[in-house]
Write a protein that holds these residues in place. Structure first.
Motif, PDB file in Angstrom:
ATOM      1  N   ALA A 128       0.837  -1.199   0.000  1.00 54.65           N
ATOM      2  CA  ALA A 128       0.000   0.000   0.000  1.00 54.65           C
ATOM      3  C   ALA A 128       0.869   1.246   0.000  1.00 54.65           C
ATOM      4  O   ALA A 128       1.905   1.314   0.672  1.00 54.65           O
ATOM      5  CB  ALA A 128      -0.908  -0.008   1.224  1.00 54.65           C
ATOM      6  N   SER A 129       0.449   2.243  -0.771  1.00 59.56           N
ATOM      7  CA  SER A 129       1.187   3.504  -0.856  1.00 59.56           C
ATOM      8  C   SER A 129       0.199   4.606  -1.180  1.00 59.56           C
ATOM      9  O   SER A 129      -0.989   4.362  -1.416  1.00 59.56           O
ATOM     10  CB  SER A 129       2.269   3.423  -1.940  1.00 59.56           C
ATOM     11  OG  SER A 129       1.685   3.261  -3.226  1.00 59.56           O
ATOM     12  N   ALA A 130       0.686   5.844  -1.213  1.00 55.07           N
ATOM     13  CA  ALA A 130      -0.183   6.971  -1.548  1.00 55.07           C
ATOM     14  C   ALA A 130      -0.692   6.863  -2.984  1.00 55.07           C
ATOM     15  O   ALA A 130      -1.778   7.351  -3.310  1.00 55.07           O
ATOM     16  CB  ALA A 130       0.578   8.285  -1.357  1.00 55.07           C
ATOM     17  N   ARG A 131       0.079   6.215  -3.855  1.00 50.91           N
ATOM     18  CA  ARG A 131      -0.321   6.062  -5.254  1.00 50.91           C
ATOM     19  C   ARG A 131      -1.239   4.855  -5.437  1.00 50.91           C
ATOM     20  O   ARG A 131      -2.254   4.939  -6.136  1.00 50.91           O
ATOM     21  CB  ARG A 131       0.934   5.924  -6.122  1.00 50.91           C
ATOM     22  CG  ARG A 131       0.639   5.750  -7.601  1.00 50.91           C
ATOM     23  CD  ARG A 131       1.944   5.748  -8.409  1.00 50.91           C
ATOM     24  NE  ARG A 131       1.729   5.418  -9.799  1.00 50.91           N
ATOM     25  CZ  ARG A 131       1.299   6.260 -10.728  1.00 50.91           C
ATOM     26  NH1 ARG A 131       1.015   7.512 -10.394  1.00 50.91           N
ATOM     27  NH2 ARG A 131       1.142   5.882 -11.980  1.00 50.91           N
ATOM     28  N   HIS A 132      -0.888   3.743  -4.823  1.00 53.15           N
ATOM     29  CA  HIS A 132      -1.680   2.521  -4.913  1.00 53.15           C
ATOM     30  C   HIS A 132      -2.138   2.145  -3.497  1.00 53.15           C
ATOM     31  O   HIS A 132      -1.377   1.549  -2.734  1.00 53.15           O
ATOM     32  CB  HIS A 132      -0.852   1.380  -5.520  1.00 53.15           C
ATOM     33  CG  HIS A 132      -0.350   1.659  -6.898  1.00 53.15           C
ATOM     34  ND1 HIS A 132      -1.167   1.665  -8.004  1.00 53.15           N
ATOM     35  CD2 HIS A 132       0.903   1.949  -7.343  1.00 53.15           C
ATOM     36  CE1 HIS A 132      -0.451   1.920  -9.079  1.00 53.15           C
ATOM     37  NE2 HIS A 132       0.803   2.115  -8.712  1.00 53.15           N
ATOM     38  N   TRP A 133      -3.375   2.496  -3.165  1.00 52.58           N
ATOM     39  CA  TRP A 133      -3.854   2.337  -1.791  1.00 52.58           C
ATOM     40  C   TRP A 133      -3.877   0.880  -1.334  1.00 52.58           C
ATOM     41  O   TRP A 133      -3.666   0.598  -0.160  1.00 52.58           O
ATOM     42  CB  TRP A 133      -5.253   2.930  -1.657  1.00 52.58           C
ATOM     43  CG  TRP A 133      -5.269   4.432  -1.753  1.00 52.58           C
ATOM     44  CD1 TRP A 133      -4.205   5.251  -2.039  1.00 52.58           C
ATOM     45  CD2 TRP A 133      -6.392   5.293  -1.546  1.00 52.58           C
ATOM     46  NE1 TRP A 133      -4.585   6.568  -2.036  1.00 52.58           N
ATOM     47  CE2 TRP A 133      -5.938   6.628  -1.734  1.00 52.58           C
ATOM     48  CE3 TRP A 133      -7.723   5.089  -1.240  1.00 52.58           C
ATOM     49  CZ2 TRP A 133      -6.778   7.736  -1.608  1.00 52.58           C
ATOM     50  CZ3 TRP A 133      -8.570   6.181  -1.110  1.00 52.58           C
ATOM     51  CH2 TRP A 133      -8.099   7.493  -1.291  1.00 52.58           C
ATOM     52  N   LEU A 134      -4.142  -0.028  -2.240  1.00 49.77           N
ATOM     53  CA  LEU A 134      -4.140  -1.454  -1.897  1.00 49.77           C
ATOM     54  C   LEU A 134      -3.002  -2.197  -2.584  1.00 49.77           C
ATOM     55  O   LEU A 134      -3.010  -3.425  -2.650  1.00 49.77           O
ATOM     56  CB  LEU A 134      -5.484  -2.096  -2.284  1.00 49.77           C
ATOM     57  CG  LEU A 134      -6.724  -1.622  -1.512  1.00 49.77           C
ATOM     58  CD1 LEU A 134      -7.980  -2.349  -1.994  1.00 49.77           C
ATOM     59  CD2 LEU A 134      -6.541  -1.831  -0.006  1.00 49.77           C
ATOM     60  N   GLY A 135      -2.041  -1.469  -3.066  1.00 51.16           N
ATOM     61  CA  GLY A 135      -0.889  -2.091  -3.710  1.00 51.16           C
ATOM     62  C   GLY A 135      -1.189  -2.508  -5.142  1.00 51.16           C
ATOM     63  O   GLY A 135      -2.193  -2.122  -5.734  1.00 51.16           O
ATOM     64  N   THR A 136      -0.298  -3.333  -5.669  1.00 48.19           N
ATOM     65  CA  THR A 136      -0.445  -3.840  -7.033  1.00 48.19           C
ATOM     66  C   THR A 136      -0.370  -5.360  -7.040  1.00 48.19           C
ATOM     67  O   THR A 136       0.125  -5.970  -6.091  1.00 48.19           O
ATOM     68  CB  THR A 136       0.649  -3.277  -7.949  1.00 48.19           C
ATOM     69  OG1 THR A 136       1.940  -3.660  -7.436  1.00 48.19           O
ATOM     70  CG2 THR A 136       0.584  -1.752  -8.024  1.00 48.19           C
ATOM     71  N   ASP A 137      -0.850  -5.962  -8.129  1.00 49.30           N
ATOM     72  CA  ASP A 137      -0.829  -7.420  -8.223  1.00 49.30           C
ATOM     73  C   ASP A 137       0.452  -7.904  -8.887  1.00 49.30           C
ATOM     74  O   ASP A 137       1.414  -7.141  -9.042  1.00 49.30           O
ATOM     75  CB  ASP A 137      -2.066  -7.940  -8.945  1.00 49.30           C
ATOM     76  CG  ASP A 137      -2.128  -7.485 -10.399  1.00 49.30           C
ATOM     77  OD1 ASP A 137      -1.157  -6.889 -10.901  1.00 49.30           O
ATOM     78  OD2 ASP A 137      -3.171  -7.729 -11.053  1.00 49.30           O
ATOM     79  N   GLN A 138       0.465  -9.169  -9.303  1.00 52.45           N
ATOM     80  CA  GLN A 138       1.685  -9.786  -9.797  1.00 52.45           C
ATOM     81  C   GLN A 138       2.208  -9.207 -11.104  1.00 52.45           C
ATOM     82  O   GLN A 138       3.380  -9.392 -11.443  1.00 52.45           O
ATOM     83  CB  GLN A 138       1.482 -11.311  -9.948  1.00 52.45           C
ATOM     84  CG  GLN A 138       0.529 -11.727 -11.055  1.00 52.45           C
ATOM     85  CD  GLN A 138      -0.918 -11.700 -10.618  1.00 52.45           C
ATOM     86  OE1 GLN A 138      -1.256 -11.147  -9.582  1.00 52.45           O
ATOM     87  NE2 GLN A 138      -1.783 -12.324 -11.402  1.00 52.45           N
ATOM     88  N   ILE A 139       1.364  -8.498 -11.849  1.00 53.47           N
ATOM     89  CA  ILE A 139       1.851  -7.859 -13.083  1.00 53.47           C
ATOM     90  C   ILE A 139       1.691  -6.337 -13.017  1.00 53.47           C
ATOM     91  O   ILE A 139       1.646  -5.656 -14.046  1.00 53.47           O
ATOM     92  CB  ILE A 139       1.144  -8.423 -14.336  1.00 53.47           C
ATOM     93  CG1 ILE A 139      -0.371  -8.274 -14.239  1.00 53.47           C
ATOM     94  CG2 ILE A 139       1.524  -9.868 -14.561  1.00 53.47           C
ATOM     95  CD1 ILE A 139      -1.101  -8.716 -15.506  1.00 53.47           C
ATOM     96  N   GLY A 140       1.607  -5.820 -11.826  1.00 50.25           N
ATOM     97  CA  GLY A 140       1.644  -4.381 -11.616  1.00 50.25           C
ATOM     98  C   GLY A 140       0.321  -3.651 -11.799  1.00 50.25           C
ATOM     99  O   GLY A 140       0.316  -2.422 -11.906  1.00 50.25           O
ATOM    100  N   ARG A 141      -0.788  -4.360 -11.811  1.00 53.25           N
ATOM    101  CA  ARG A 141      -2.081  -3.690 -11.943  1.00 53.25           C
ATOM    102  C   ARG A 141      -2.558  -3.191 -10.577  1.00 53.25           C
ATOM    103  O   ARG A 141      -2.343  -3.863  -9.561  1.00 53.25           O
ATOM    104  CB  ARG A 141      -3.108  -4.640 -12.548  1.00 53.25           C
ATOM    105  CG  ARG A 141      -2.775  -5.072 -13.965  1.00 53.25           C
ATOM    106  CD  ARG A 141      -3.712  -6.138 -14.478  1.00 53.25           C
ATOM    107  NE  ARG A 141      -3.606  -7.380 -13.715  1.00 53.25           N
ATOM    108  CZ  ARG A 141      -4.160  -8.530 -14.077  1.00 53.25           C
ATOM    109  NH1 ARG A 141      -4.863  -8.595 -15.200  1.00 53.25           N
ATOM    110  NH2 ARG A 141      -4.022  -9.602 -13.319  1.00 53.25           N
TER     111      ARG A 141
END
Length: 291
Positions: free
Chosen positions: A66-79
């Protein structure tokens, strides 16, 4: 039914008190359920506008937390997981509502026909539905979807088929009793047409259990849709859906737990919404009660 036992034991509760308690509690549950449903519908309807990223867009930043850009993070291919969660809810709920709507219409027609006509018509309809009802819902859905192919229309039709017998049973049971009530017999005696009699004097009376059953069926259907998607029998990629997201993320849940927690929480929230609404409606409408 617990309210009946409590009132009998205390012996002091008035009929008015018996009505107020479930109505007050039921009204609160209905309010909570409707608020949850409204929030879910707003996110679903405006998913393309609310989602911060294109749910199919990939990036080198895979399995990020989780980050300010991706609140729930990204998956295995960056989505972006949040974007896929929001848009995936639209697909999951569209399939759920469409399937239950078809099952409701089919169940109404078959249940009204069986309950009102009785005799040979009742026996024929219910025995055919019993054949479908005898199979576990998920196993029957897996078999039908596997045979037809994992497309959205096939998924909707399959789920509608497996839930129609239950809806028909819910409709048929009260119709068997209501059709013998005095006002129904009076309407029949003055020559009212059978169709008008059913629509005007029977259907409104049996609407309460149908409404509760529909809400419960929606909660069950969400589980069925996500289970089929988890097994690879849901909407094909690249369209996201909650079950498919869980299936893809299970290999990486230790590295990126949010990829599993997000869709799992969404499934629980959607299922709980319809359960709370159904319980509230059951008490407000006194389905199965003693009023």
């Amino acid at each position: 039914m617990s309210d009946v036992a409590e009132d009998t034991h205390l012996g002091a509760a008035t009929p008015a008190a018996r009505r107020r308690r479930p109505a007050s509690r039921g009204g609160l549950l209905v309010g909570i359920g409707l608020a949850m449903l409204a929030a879910m519908l707003i996110v679903t309807v405006f998913a393309p506008l609310i989602a911060p990223f294109d749910p199919a867009a990939t990036s080198p930043d895979s399995l990020a937390g989780a980050s300010a850009r991706h609140w729930l993070g990204t998956d295995q291919i960056g989505r972006d997981v949040l974007s896929r969660l929001i848009v995936g809810g639209r697909t999951t709920l569209m399939i759920t509502v469409s399937a239950v709507a078809i099952a409701l219409v089919a169940g109404l027609v078959l249940g009204l026909a069986a309950g009102y006509c009785g005799g040979f018509v009742d026996e024929t309809i219910m025995r055919v539905l019993d054949v479908v009802f005898a199979f576990p819902v998920l196993l029957l859905a897996i078999a039908v979807v596997a045979a037809l192919g994992p497309t959205v229309p096939n998924l909707i039709v399959t789920i509608a088929i497996v839930y129609t017998p239950a809806m028909a049973r819910v409709v048929r049971a009260p119709v068997l009793s209501v059709k013998r009530w005095d006002h129904v017999e009076a309407a029949r005696s003055i020559g009212m047409s059978e169709l008008r009699l059913v629509l005007r004097h029977i259907l409104p009376i049996v609407a309460s259990p149908i409404l509760v059953a529909t809400s419960l069926t929606l909660s069950q259907t969400i589980f069925t849709v996500t289970a089929l998607s988890f097994l690879g029998l849901g909407p094909p990629p690249p369209d996201p859906n909650w079950g498919g997201m869980l299936s893809e993320a299970r290999q990486f849940m230790e590295l990126a737990p949010l990829t599993v927690i997000g869709p799992a929480a969404a499934i629980v929230f959607a299922t709980l919404t319809f359960i709370v609404l159904a319980n509230g409606l059951r008490e407000v409408l006194d389905v199965g009660g003693s009023r």
